[in-house]
Design a protein around this motif. Structure first.
Motif, PDB file in Angstrom:
ATOM      1  N   ALA A 154     -16.617  23.985 -13.654  1.00 59.61           N
ATOM      2  CA  ALA A 154     -17.735  23.656 -14.879  1.00 59.61           C
ATOM      3  C   ALA A 154     -17.898  22.256 -14.996  1.00 59.61           C
ATOM      4  N   MET A 155     -16.643  21.572 -15.202  1.00 65.99           N
ATOM      5  CA  MET A 155     -16.915  20.054 -15.502  1.00 65.99           C
ATOM      6  C   MET A 155     -17.752  19.506 -14.231  1.00 65.99           C
ATOM      7  N   GLN A 156     -17.309  19.846 -13.067  1.00 72.30           N
ATOM      8  CA  GLN A 156     -18.110  19.209 -12.051  1.00 72.30           C
ATOM      9  C   GLN A 156     -19.511  19.286 -11.954  1.00 72.30           C
ATOM     10  N   GLU A 157     -19.962  20.564 -12.589  1.00 76.29           N
ATOM     11  CA  GLU A 157     -21.258  20.760 -12.713  1.00 76.29           C
ATOM     12  C   GLU A 157     -22.030  20.082 -13.951  1.00 76.29           C
ATOM     13  N   SER A 158     -21.209  19.749 -15.014  1.00 74.47           N
ATOM     14  CA  SER A 158     -21.944  18.910 -15.923  1.00 74.47           C
ATOM     15  C   SER A 158     -21.802  17.521 -15.676  1.00 74.47           C
ATOM     16  N   THR A 159     -20.967  16.954 -14.791  1.00 75.04           N
ATOM     17  CA  THR A 159     -20.877  15.781 -14.498  1.00 75.04           C
ATOM     18  C   THR A 159     -20.818  15.487 -12.828  1.00 75.04           C
ATOM     19  N   PRO A 160     -21.825  15.587 -12.186  1.00 72.18           N
ATOM     20  CA  PRO A 160     -21.920  15.568 -10.812  1.00 72.18           C
ATOM     21  C   PRO A 160     -21.082  14.088 -10.066  1.00 72.18           C
ATOM     22  N   PRO A 161     -21.080  13.061 -10.732  1.00 70.71           N
ATOM     23  CA  PRO A 161     -20.457  11.927 -10.089  1.00 70.71           C
ATOM     24  C   PRO A 161     -19.236  12.211 -10.003  1.00 70.71           C
ATOM     25  N   ILE A 162     -18.507  12.982 -10.558  1.00 68.72           N
ATOM     26  CA  ILE A 162     -17.014  13.316 -10.213  1.00 68.72           C
ATOM     27  C   ILE A 162     -16.848  13.484  -8.765  1.00 68.72           C
ATOM     28  N   SER A 163     -17.529  14.522  -8.492  1.00 66.47           N
ATOM     29  CA  SER A 163     -17.575  14.974  -6.847  1.00 66.47           C
ATOM     30  C   SER A 163     -17.393  13.757  -5.808  1.00 66.47           C
ATOM     31  N   LYS A 164     -18.127  12.733  -6.408  1.00 64.24           N
ATOM     32  CA  LYS A 164     -18.351  11.687  -5.309  1.00 64.24           C
ATOM     33  C   LYS A 164     -17.464  10.580  -5.710  1.00 64.24           C
ATOM     34  N   LEU A 165     -17.114  10.178  -6.988  1.00 60.43           N
ATOM     35  CA  LEU A 165     -16.497   9.035  -7.296  1.00 60.43           C
ATOM     36  C   LEU A 165     -14.971   9.381  -7.373  1.00 60.43           C
ATOM     37  N   LEU A 166     -14.729  10.483  -7.693  1.00 58.66           N
ATOM     38  CA  LEU A 166     -13.152  11.101  -7.671  1.00 58.66           C
ATOM     39  C   LEU A 166     -12.936  12.326  -7.594  1.00 58.66           C
ATOM     40  N   PRO A 167     -12.916  12.628  -6.153  1.00 61.73           N
ATOM     41  CA  PRO A 167     -12.659  14.028  -5.678  1.00 61.73           C
ATOM     42  C   PRO A 167     -11.408  14.702  -6.163  1.00 61.73           C
ATOM     43  N   GLY A 168     -11.614  16.016  -6.486  1.00 61.60           N
ATOM     44  CA  GLY A 168     -10.303  16.586  -7.104  1.00 61.60           C
ATOM     45  C   GLY A 168      -9.806  16.308  -8.460  1.00 61.60           C
ATOM     46  N   PRO A 218       0.909  -1.167   0.175  1.00 58.36           N
ATOM     47  CA  PRO A 218      -0.122   0.113   0.080  1.00 58.36           C
ATOM     48  C   PRO A 218       0.739   1.177  -0.072  1.00 58.36           C
ATOM     49  N   PHE A 219       1.802   1.193   0.632  1.00 58.22           N
ATOM     50  CA  PHE A 219       2.559   2.550   0.775  1.00 58.22           C
ATOM     51  C   PHE A 219       3.655   2.601  -0.612  1.00 58.22           C
ATOM     52  N   GLU A 220       4.047   1.695  -1.151  1.00 56.82           N
ATOM     53  CA  GLU A 220       4.502   1.753  -2.447  1.00 56.82           C
ATOM     54  C   GLU A 220       3.501   2.325  -3.567  1.00 56.82           C
ATOM     55  N   LEU A 221       2.283   1.697  -3.466  1.00 52.81           N
ATOM     56  CA  LEU A 221       1.295   2.269  -4.347  1.00 52.81           C
ATOM     57  C   LEU A 221       1.122   3.896  -4.392  1.00 52.81           C
ATOM     58  N   LEU A 222       0.941   4.185  -3.085  1.00 50.63           N
ATOM     59  CA  LEU A 222       0.856   5.856  -2.911  1.00 50.63           C
ATOM     60  C   LEU A 222       1.869   6.484  -3.437  1.00 50.63           C
ATOM     61  N   LYS A 223       3.355   5.997  -3.044  1.00 52.02           N
ATOM     62  CA  LYS A 223       4.526   6.505  -3.304  1.00 52.02           C
ATOM     63  C   LYS A 223       4.584   6.579  -5.059  1.00 52.02           C
ATOM     64  N   LEU A 224       4.282   5.509  -5.498  1.00 46.44           N
ATOM     65  CA  LEU A 224       4.552   5.561  -6.992  1.00 46.44           C
ATOM     66  C   LEU A 224       3.474   6.728  -7.736  1.00 46.44           C
ATOM     67  N   ARG A 225       2.347   6.706  -7.260  1.00 48.72           N
ATOM     68  CA  ARG A 225       1.468   7.651  -7.847  1.00 48.72           C
ATOM     69  C   ARG A 225       1.766   9.117  -7.630  1.00 48.72           C
ATOM     70  N   ASP A 281      -3.494  11.346 -11.639  1.00 50.12           N
ATOM     71  CA  ASP A 281      -4.763  11.880 -11.182  1.00 50.12           C
ATOM     72  C   ASP A 281      -5.432  11.250  -9.980  1.00 50.12           C
ATOM     73  N   VAL A 282      -5.168  10.039  -9.898  1.00 54.78           N
ATOM     74  CA  VAL A 282      -5.561   9.303  -8.628  1.00 54.78           C
ATOM     75  C   VAL A 282      -4.528   8.720  -7.812  1.00 54.78           C
ATOM     76  N   LYS A 283      -4.066   9.579  -6.699  1.00 50.99           N
ATOM     77  CA  LYS A 283      -2.973   9.387  -6.210  1.00 50.99           C
ATOM     78  C   LYS A 283      -3.054   9.529  -4.637  1.00 50.99           C
ATOM     79  N   GLY A 284      -4.418   9.998  -4.279  1.00 58.73           N
ATOM     80  CA  GLY A 284      -4.800   9.964  -2.763  1.00 58.73           C
ATOM     81  C   GLY A 284      -5.509   8.953  -2.351  1.00 58.73           C
ATOM     82  N   PRO A 285      -5.208   8.466  -1.318  1.00 59.12           N
ATOM     83  CA  PRO A 285      -5.966   7.075  -0.745  1.00 59.12           C
ATOM     84  C   PRO A 285      -7.448   7.101  -1.065  1.00 59.12           C
ATOM     85  N   PHE A 286      -7.993   8.331  -0.624  1.00 57.56           N
ATOM     86  CA  PHE A 286      -9.765   8.296  -0.828  1.00 57.56           C
ATOM     87  C   PHE A 286     -10.011   8.332  -2.240  1.00 57.56           C
ATOM     88  N   ASN A 287      -9.191   8.811  -2.868  1.00 59.37           N
ATOM     89  CA  ASN A 287      -9.616   8.712  -4.429  1.00 59.37           C
ATOM     90  C   ASN A 287      -9.362   7.389  -4.941  1.00 59.37           C
TER      91      ASN A 287
END
Length: 375
Positions: free
Chosen positions: A149-163, A126-133, A210-216
């Motif tokens: 603007a993109m979040q307004e057109s695609t609301p699932p972004i804020s829930k599925l992939l924050p940031g 797990p540490f290596e995955l986060l480090k590599l990203r 673009d997917v480097k945080g643990p929550f993302n």
């Protein structure tokens, strides 16, 4: 403080070990970053050179980019290396039980190192995955796109992939292609936006940078993604641990035998020759780490490249339902290696050999010096 550590031997050794790991990580992390970028940036038709990688990191994030993921790397090394040496000591204690001398055969060190490497991989992945990203994101140019603007057109972004900021141009192109179809669905575009792999607008998952945080990672790929690359990781660390400890034990025995030649009368057992000097033990560990890195590097490349691939959990579920089988020969399927990467498995070999050699030498040397100072 010294008396307190002497009373609590375990705490003293733990502090010495953590400090030595931090020293080794700080000395070698830039080499690890360059090695990782060489591995994940290589393709069948184009392979980046080390000069190109250094220049790209300098332009994107400066010299500090070479230390991207340093904290995660250090934490992972503390847990992983602690597990490696701890399991090795426990197993070899069973080997030595009942023997007159404190002796471990090279073959026993090999088997103990293999078992210790497997446990290390589970702790470290797990540490290596986060480090590599984070290391990958240090070499990627950021695009200036209206995230709001993109979040307004695609609301699932804020829930599925924050940031995450998708590619609006690619998304608009996809929408334009779909607009020519006969719209039987009342809201076809809106329905397609619900699929995570459509968030980029190109029908592909987001980039690893673009997917480097643990929550993302957990929200898009699921909890199991934290252990992505575990199979090549276990293969890598088993080979590394077995080769490292067996070569190190071989040199340790050779140095004790050489030292015993100057003792008169000759010692009855190898233990009576006395301990090896910290410098000699450190150099032997450095050479052992270099050899072990060379032997296990192909699995390290496979792990780095697998962790750099973003696989949404919905796609992973489809593969499981369809009983999707990984391509390649049985060894590649078991160890998680991709047959498409056969020609680039040894990318960054010399960097990893240098990193492992320096890290192993610094780790053992600083630990022995710290123990000698504290106790």
């Amino acid at each position: 403080m010294g008396n307190l550590l002497q009373e609590n031997m375990f705490a003293g050794h733990a502090i010495a070990a953590a400090g030595s790991v931090a020293v080794a990580s700080s000395l070698t992390h830039p080499l690890d970053t360059l090695k990782t970028l060489l591995q994940v940036g290589a393709g069948s038709t184009q392979q980046l050179g080390i000069a190109q990688v250094v220049e790209r990191v300098r332009l994107v994030s400066g010299v500090s980019g070479l230390y991207s993921g340093f904290g995660l790397s250090t934490l992972g090394m503390i847990s992983g290396i602690g597990a490696r040496f701890g399991i090795y000591e426990i197993i070899t204690a069973f080997y030595k039980d009942g023997r007159e001398d404190n002796y471990v055969y090279v073959s026993e060190a090999l088997l103990a190192g293999i078992a210790a490497g497997a446990i290390e991989s589970v702790m470290l992945t797990p540490f290596e995955l986060l480090k590599l990203r984070r290391q990958v994101s240090a070499s990627r140019f950021k695009t200036s796109i209206s995230h709001k603007a993109m979040q307004e057109s695609t609301p699932p972004i804020s829930k599925l992939l924050p940031g995450y900021t998708p590619d609006i141009k690619a998304w608009n192109s996809t929408v334009g292609l779909l607009s020519t179809l006969s719209p039987k669905h009342p809201d076809m575009v809106g329905a397609l936006k619900q699929y995570p792999w459509m968030l980029t607008g190109s029908g592909r998952p987001p980039l690893a940078s673009d997917v480097k945080g643990p929550f993302n990672i957990i929200s898009l790929e699921g909890w199991s993604a934290l252990w992505k690359g575990l199979r090549p990781g276990i293969a890598r660390d088993c080979v590394f641990g077995g080769v490292f400890f067996s070569v190190w034990q071989f040199f340790h025995i050779a140095m004790l035998n050489w030292k015993a030649l100057d003792i008169n009368p000759p010692p009855r057992s190898i233990d009576e020759a006395g301990p090896v000097t910290p410098l000699a033990s450190s150099l032997a560990a450095g050479f052992s780490g270099t050899v072990a890195a060379a032997a296990s590097h192909s699995f390290d490349t496979a792990k780095s490249r697998s962790q750099c691939i973003v696989t949404p959990k919905y796609i992973a579920m489809e593969r499981k339902l369809l009983r999707w089988k990984a391509p390649g020969i049985w060894l590649e399927r078991v160890t998680g290696m991709s047959p498409a990467d056969r020609n680039i498995m040894f990318r960054g070999l010399w960097l990893r050999m240098a990193r492992s050699g320096i890290a192993s030498s610094a780790l053992v040397g600083s630990y022995l010096l710290a123990v000698e100072y504290l106790f």
